[in-house]
Scaffold this motif. Structure first.
Motif, mmCIF file in Angstrom:
data_model
loop_
_atom_site.group_PDB
_atom_site.id
_atom_site.type_symbol
_atom_site.label_atom_id
_atom_site.label_comp_id
_atom_site.label_asym_id
_atom_site.label_seq_id
_atom_site.Cartn_x
_atom_site.Cartn_y
_atom_site.Cartn_z
ATOM 1 N N VAL A 89 69.838 -18.453 87.739
ATOM 2 C CA VAL A 89 69.449 -17.650 87.969
ATOM 3 C C VAL A 89 67.630 -18.108 88.373
ATOM 4 C CG1 VAL A 89 67.754 -16.323 86.621
ATOM 5 C CG2 VAL A 89 69.648 -17.663 85.460
ATOM 6 N N VAL A 90 67.206 -17.209 89.655
ATOM 7 C CA VAL A 90 66.303 -17.184 90.936
ATOM 8 C C VAL A 90 65.134 -17.991 89.844
ATOM 9 C CG1 VAL A 90 67.277 -15.727 92.507
ATOM 10 C CG2 VAL A 90 65.947 -15.194 90.266
ATOM 11 N N PRO A 91 64.046 -18.292 90.202
ATOM 12 C CA PRO A 91 62.733 -19.429 89.566
ATOM 13 C C PRO A 91 61.769 -18.264 88.792
ATOM 14 C CG PRO A 91 63.232 -20.011 91.805
ATOM 15 C CD PRO A 91 63.992 -19.453 91.877
ATOM 16 N N GLU A 92 62.070 -17.511 89.283
ATOM 17 C CA GLU A 92 60.979 -16.551 88.709
ATOM 18 C C GLU A 92 61.239 -15.378 87.750
ATOM 19 O OE1 GLU A 92 62.557 -14.250 92.434
ATOM 20 O OE2 GLU A 92 62.205 -15.992 92.228
ATOM 21 N N ARG A 93 62.499 -15.901 87.387
ATOM 22 C CA ARG A 93 62.862 -14.653 86.663
ATOM 23 C C ARG A 93 63.748 -15.796 84.986
ATOM 24 N NH1 ARG A 93 63.522 -8.897 87.718
ATOM 25 N NH2 ARG A 93 63.582 -9.373 85.768
ATOM 26 N N GLN A 94 63.607 -16.747 85.680
ATOM 27 C CA GLN A 94 63.713 -17.945 84.755
ATOM 28 C C GLN A 94 63.970 -17.493 83.504
ATOM 29 O OE1 GLN A 94 64.545 -21.894 86.467
ATOM 30 N NE2 GLN A 94 65.599 -21.307 87.499
ATOM 31 N N GLY A 95 63.811 -17.906 82.112
ATOM 32 C CA GLY A 95 63.501 -17.725 80.613
ATOM 33 C C GLY A 95 63.237 -16.194 80.404
ATOM 34 N N GLU A 96 64.003 -15.406 81.370
ATOM 35 C CA GLU A 96 64.323 -14.125 80.738
ATOM 36 C C GLU A 96 65.388 -13.634 80.098
ATOM 37 O OE1 GLU A 96 62.456 -10.893 83.919
ATOM 38 O OE2 GLU A 96 61.658 -12.711 84.319
ATOM 39 N N GLY A 97 66.524 -14.336 79.549
ATOM 40 C CA GLY A 97 67.659 -13.822 79.180
ATOM 41 C C GLY A 97 68.814 -13.670 79.995
ATOM 42 N N PHE A 98 68.582 -13.788 81.544
ATOM 43 C CA PHE A 98 70.091 -13.150 82.749
ATOM 44 C C PHE A 98 71.298 -14.810 82.168
ATOM 45 C CE2 PHE A 98 66.005 -11.283 84.724
ATOM 46 C CZ PHE A 98 66.382 -10.437 84.609
ATOM 47 N N GLY A 99 70.637 -16.138 82.217
ATOM 48 C CA GLY A 99 71.593 -17.052 82.150
ATOM 49 C C GLY A 99 72.247 -16.718 81.243
#
Length: 177
Positions: A89-99
């Motif tokens: 997941v691109v760094p600026e969107r990590q932690g948003e549940g995409f993974g």
């Protein structure tokens, strides 16, 4: 991540250069030197288990790839597994549940394949047990497994009902029939 803000699509629908860009941003441009790349060297990712996620603006923000690998025993026998990852997941969107969404899509595809009659294979990855443990990944069965490069034994994780039949020892590497 809610169903209204993200879309999971087959990874095969994404241009290879875009996939590479996400992987570079998530793991760095030197990522090919990592041990996981040695394990799956020369293998193509499994289309049925590999996905991409688009955000609410339909921008590519993450990918998951799965590869055919094997645990090679000393006698030369190779036992097939699926290597999960990279999950990027691109760094600026990590932690948003995409993974989490990517893992859910992959696991649902795996479950569907089993319902359709495909034999279940154990899954292996190199990652954080605190994160991947929610899906049943652990280092409990991998203590005698080795990798072709540096790694932390506690980060070599596996899951799946087929683990019960896996050899206790062996070297991970590409699946060659």
């Amino acid at each position: 991540m809610s169903a209204n803000t993200a879309t999971i699509i087959p990874l095969s629908a994404v241009e290879p250069d875009m996939i590479e860009a996400v992987l570079d941003r998530a793991f760095g441009s030197d990522r090919q030197a990592r041990t996981a790349y040695r394990i799956r060297a020369g293998m193509d990712w499994l289309e049925a288990l590999s996905f991409a996620v688009l955000d609410e603006e339909e921008l590519l923000v993450g990918t998951i790839q799965c590869y055919p690998v094997a645990l090679h025993e000393r006698d030369g026998r190779a036992v097939p597994l699926v290597m999960v990852g990279p999950v990027a997941v691109v760094p600026e969107r990590q932690g948003e549940g995409f993974g989490i969404g990517l893992m859910a899509a992959m696991l649902e595809a795996e479950a569907q394949a089993a319902r359709d009659g495909s034999p279940p294979l154990a899954q292996v990855l190199i990652g954080d047990a605190d994160y991947y443990g929610r899906w049943g990944f652990s280092a409990a069965a991998t203590g005698g497994w080795r990798c072709p490069g540096p790694y932390e034994q506690k980060r070599l994780l596996a899951r799946g009902p087929a683990l019960a039949a896996m050899p206790a020892e062996g070297m991970l590497g590409p699946w060659t029939q």
